[in-house]
Design an enzyme around this catalytic site. Structure first.
Site, PDB file in Angstrom:
ATOM      1  N   SER A 317       0.847  -1.187   0.000  1.00  0.00           N
ATOM      2  CA  SER A 317       0.000   0.000   0.000  1.00  0.00           C
ATOM      3  C   SER A 317       0.889   1.246   0.000  1.00  0.00           C
ATOM      4  CB  SER A 317      -0.961  -0.036   1.193  1.00  0.00           C
ATOM      5  OG  SER A 317      -1.953   0.957   1.066  1.00  0.00           O
ATOM      6  N   ASP A 401      -9.135  -4.373  -5.951  1.00  0.00           N
ATOM      7  CA  ASP A 401      -8.730  -3.346  -4.991  1.00  0.00           C
ATOM      8  C   ASP A 401      -9.367  -1.999  -5.336  1.00  0.00           C
ATOM      9  OD1 ASP A 401      -7.440  -1.679  -3.200  1.00  0.00           O
ATOM     10  OD2 ASP A 401      -5.447  -2.493  -3.587  1.00  0.00           O
ATOM     11  N   HIS A 430      -7.806  -4.952  -1.157  1.00  0.00           N
ATOM     12  CA  HIS A 430      -6.642  -4.250  -0.625  1.00  0.00           C
ATOM     13  C   HIS A 430      -6.013  -5.057   0.507  1.00  0.00           C
ATOM     14  CE1 HIS A 430      -4.087  -0.788  -0.560  1.00  0.00           C
ATOM     15  NE2 HIS A 430      -4.258  -0.612   0.731  1.00  0.00           N
TER      16      HIS A 430
END
Length: 452
Positions: A317, A401, A430
Site C-alpha cells: 500500500s 482493490d 486491498h
C-alpha cells in the site's frame, strides 16, 4: 448521603427495568398490531428486508482478450420474509473506455427468491474495467452495491507523465539537503526481544530537517559472512515491528516520520499524512518520508555485515509506494517489492476513487484547486519517478482493490525500464493474505541466492 444514593440507585434500576419491559412488550405487540414499531426489535426488522447481492464475470482469472465481450452476472437473493421492490442500476468505472448510460431496471423479488441479471461489455485494447451493480430497495435509504473488475493487457497500459519542469532539480536538491544532515546512527540492542538465533536492535537516526526516525534491526547471530538485507516500509499509519524471521537475511523494519516508533518529532495523529503540507511541494509530508527511506538505506549501507549488492526494499500500500520511490531515488537498492502500491498516478487515482478527506481539504481555502493540488502531488507520484528504477522489481496487486486501483499501479510499473514482473490476484482487494507474504519471502530468497 448513603441513604439518598441508595434511593437514587433504586429509582434508576426501576426505570431501566421498565424501559426493557416496554421494549419487549412493544416488539411482541408489533407482530399483531403495528409493523412500523419493528425498529424496537432489530432482528425482526432485518429478517423482513434481508437482501444479498453478488457480482462476478466470465473472464478467466479476471483477465480477458482485447476487443472481445465479457459478461458480468449479478445475483440478488431475498433472504427476508417479504417481497422486495426497487431499482437495479449498472455503471462502469474505468479510464480505459468512455462512460455510457445504462438504463435502470425496476425489480420485484419475492421472499426466498434468487434472481440473476447480466450485462456484457467489450474489453478495450488495454486497461481495466470495473462494473458497478447497485440495488436500491424502496423500503430502505441505503443501497446495496457490489463491484467486479476485469482487465486486459495490463503490461501495455500507459498514461502521460505529469512531471513538472523542475522535477529532477527538486529531487537533486532534496537529496542534497538530506546528505547535509549527519545521520547520527544509534543502535541499541533490545535483549528481551532477542533470542538464541536473532539479535534485535532498535535503531535511531536523524533525517531531513533533523527529524528523528527509528526502526527495528534483526541480525542472525550465526552469520559467518555479509548477508542480504531487506528494508521493510509501512503502509499508511502502520507500525513496523520485528518479524522474528530471517536466519539467512538481515531485516530492517523501518518507520518513517509519524509511524510506529518514529513519532518523537512528527506525530502520527491525526492520521492525515497525505494532506499534511500539501499546499507546497517543499513542505509536503511525502517529501520528508521519501527522504527518510533513503536515510534507512544509508544505515543499511553503513553496516559491514550487509552484502551491499543484495539490498531490497519491500512494502505494501503506502509501503509499496515507498518501495518504488526508494528504488527510484537510491541506486543502492538492488531489488524492489511493491505490493498493492499507493502513491501512483494521482490524476487517474482521483478519477477512479473518491475520498471526502481530500475534497474537504481543497474546499477549506479558496486558493486551493484540484489543479494546484495535483501539481504538488506530481512531485511525489511514483509514476514520474519510475523511469529511474534500474533494479529488478516485483509488483503484486489485488484485481478488485478499490483503495489502490490496479490501473494506477500499472501506470507506475510499466514506466520501469529495468527487469520486472508482476502478479495479479483476481479475487483479492486491498490485502493479499498470508500466502502471498510467504511467497514473497521465497522470491526474495531466490533473487538473492541466484536461484530461480
Amino acid at each position: 448521603m448513603n441513604e439518598q444514593m441508595a434511593w437514587l440507585n433504586r429509582q434508576r434500576w426501576q426505570k431501566f427495568t421498565f424501559t426493557i419491559l416496554l421494549i419487549l412488550c412493544c416488539s411482541v405487540a408489533t407482530i399483531v398490531v403495528d409493523s412500523t414499531i419493528l425498529a424496537f426489535y432489530p432482528k425482526l426488522q432485518d429478517k423482513k428486508s434481508r437482501l444479498d447481492l453478488t457480482i462476478g464475470s466470465d473472464a478467466v482469472l479476471g483477465l480477458g482478450t482485447a476487443n472481445t465481450g465479457v459478461k458480468f452476472t449479478a445475483k440478488l437473493v431475498n433472504n427476508g420474509d417479504e417481497t422486495a421492490n426497487g431499482m437495479l442500476a449498472w455503471s462502469i468505472n474505468s479510464t480505459a473506455i468512455p462512460p455510457s448510460k445504462i438504463p435502470d431496471q425496476r425489480i420485484q423479488i419475492a421472499a426466498g427468491q434468487t434472481k440473476e441479471f447480466t450485462k456484457t461489455i467489450v474489453l478495450p485494447q488495454t486497461g481495466f474495467v470495473e462494473m458497478v451493480c447497485k440495488f436500491q430497495h424502496s423500503a430502505t435509504v441505503k443501497a446495496i452495491q457490489k463491484t467486479s473488475r476485469v482487465g486486459c493487457n495490463p503490461n501495455q497500459l500507459l498514461t502521460p507523465l505529469t512531471q513538472q519542469k523542475d522535477f529532477d532539480e527538486f529531487w537533486e536538491r532534496s537529496i542534497a539537503e538530506l546528505k547535509s544532515v549527519p545521520p547520527a546512527f544509534k543502535t541499541m540492542e533490545r535483549a528481551k526481544m532477542s533470542d538464541g538465533d536473532i539479535q534485535v536492535f532498535e535503531v535511531s537516526m536523524r533525517s531531513h530537517n533533523q527529524v528523528r526516525v527509528r526502526g527495528w534491526l534483526e541480525v542472525p547471530r550465526q552469520a559467518s559472512k555479509p548477508l542480504p538485507a531487506v528494508i521493510r516500509v509501512p503502509g499508511y499509519g502502520q507500525n513496523m515491528k520485528p518479524v522474528g524471521k530471517g536466519d539467512d537475511m538481515i531485516i530492517f523494519s523501518f518507520n518513517p516520520r509519524g509511524h510506529g516508533n518514529s513519532q518523537q518529532d512528527i506525530s502520527g495523529q491525526p492520521n492525515n499524512f497525505w494532506i499534511r503540507g500539501l499546499d507546497n511541494a517543499e513542505t509536503y509530508y511525502y517529501r520528508g518520508s521519501y527522504l527518510d527511506c533513503i536515510r534507512a538505506v544509508d544505515f543499511i549501507a553503513s553496516r559491514p555485515d550487509v552484502d551491499q549488492d543484495k539490498i531490497a526494499v519491500w512494502g505494501g500500500s503506502q509501503g509499496g509506494g515507498f518501495a518504488f520511490a526508494t528504488a527510484a531515488l537510491d541506486s543502492r537498492v538492488d531489488y524492489c517489492i511493491a505490493d498493492i502500491p499507493f502513491l501512483c498516478d494521482w490524476r487517474n487515482y482521483f478519477r477512479l476513487s473518491h475520498w471526502p478527506e481530500m475534497d474537504n481539504w481543497i474546499a477549506e481555502k479558496p486558493q486551493r484547486t484540484w489543479e494546484s493540488t495535483l501539481r504538488t502531488l506530481s512531485y511525489f507520484d511514483t509514476m514520474n519517478l519510475a523511469g529511474r528504477i534500474r533494479c529488478p522489481t516485483l509488483m503484486s496487486v489485488g484485481l478488485q482493490d478499490g483503495v489502490c486501483p490496479p490501473t494506477t499501479c500499472f501506470h507506475t510499473f510499466n514506466r520501469i525500464p529495468g527487469e520486472k514482473s508482476y502478479r495479479i490476484y483476481p479475487n483479492k482487494r486491498h490485502g493479499l493474505g498470508k500466502e502471498h507474504y510467504a511467497w514473497v519471502w521465497t522470491q526474495l530468497g531466490a533473487a538473492f541466492s541466484g536461484t530461480d
